[in-house]
Scaffold this active site. Structure first.
Site, PDB file in Angstrom:
ATOM      1  N   ASP A 299      62.898-102.491  68.155  1.00  0.00           N
ATOM      2  CA  ASP A 299      61.617-102.161  68.790  1.00  0.00           C
ATOM      3  C   ASP A 299      61.725-103.193  69.910  1.00  0.00           C
ATOM      4  OD1 ASP A 299      61.047 -99.991  66.691  1.00  0.00           O
ATOM      5  OD2 ASP A 299      60.161-101.567  65.482  1.00  0.00           O
TER       6      ASP A 299
ATOM      7  N   ASP B 164      60.598 -93.723  68.462  1.00  0.00           N
ATOM      8  CA  ASP B 164      59.293 -93.576  67.622  1.00  0.00           C
ATOM      9  C   ASP B 164      58.330 -92.999  68.434  1.00  0.00           C
ATOM     10  OD1 ASP B 164      60.321 -95.560  65.876  1.00  0.00           O
ATOM     11  OD2 ASP B 164      59.359 -97.261  66.634  1.00  0.00           O
TER      12      ASP B 164
END
Length: 168
Positions: free
Chosen positions: A123, A141
């Site tokens: 991330d 995501d």
């Protein structure tokens, strides 16, 4: 006899584009960003922030001991399989249904690739206001969230106000 419409399976090219952009961005992150160090993009709102997630959304089950990696891989493949089946049954021109399905498939598989290659998801997008931080996320995501919202809109779960029609 009723002629069958072509399926929306070519929309899987959108899934492939999501996977490509996701993996390219993560390669850039691994090559360019320091771990766990905020790199401001827009002060007070957006940082690049390289971090890792062994769990799911909001680090759900991140500290579960390792079994969750395989659980999330199997879950992503199962969900993607169902969504590909749905895409095959969707008319090709129904982009309001096909595009969201393709986005969720691409996002799910983008994160599965990370789990296979690294044992966790990379991330790197961090949004915040003041001291309130949204959990870091990535392009995969974002595709899953946009696809889920699109599916909710297409299914009518979220009502959309239309303009009133004027009768002559």
């Amino acid at each position: 006899m009723k002629a069958t419409q072509p399926s929306a399976l070519p929309w899987l090219l959108a899934s492939a584009l999501v996977i490509t952009l996701d993996q390219w961005s993560k390669a850039w992150v691994l090559a360019s960003l320091p771990e766990h160090t905020a790199v401001p993009v827009i002060d007070g709102f957006w940082n690049w922030y390289r971090t890792y997630n062994t769990g799911a959304a909001f680090s759900f089950l991140a500290d579960a001991g390792g079994w969750q990696q395989w659980f999330f891989i199997v879950l992503a493949f199962a969900i993607s399989g169902v969504l590909v089946w749905m895409l095959a049954r969707t008319p090709r021109g129904d982009w309001k249904q096909a595009l969201p399905l393709a986005l969720v498939i691409g996002g799910a598989l983008g994160n599965v690739i990370d789990r296979f290659l690294h044992g966790h998801v990379i991330d790197f997008i961090q949004w915040y206001v003041g001291t309130h931080y949204w959990p870091a996320f990535n392009i995969a995501d974002s595709a899953v969230v946009c696809g889920a919202v699109g599916l909710a809109l297409a299914s009518g779960l979220v009502p959309v106000k239309s303009k009133p029609t004027v009768k002559p």
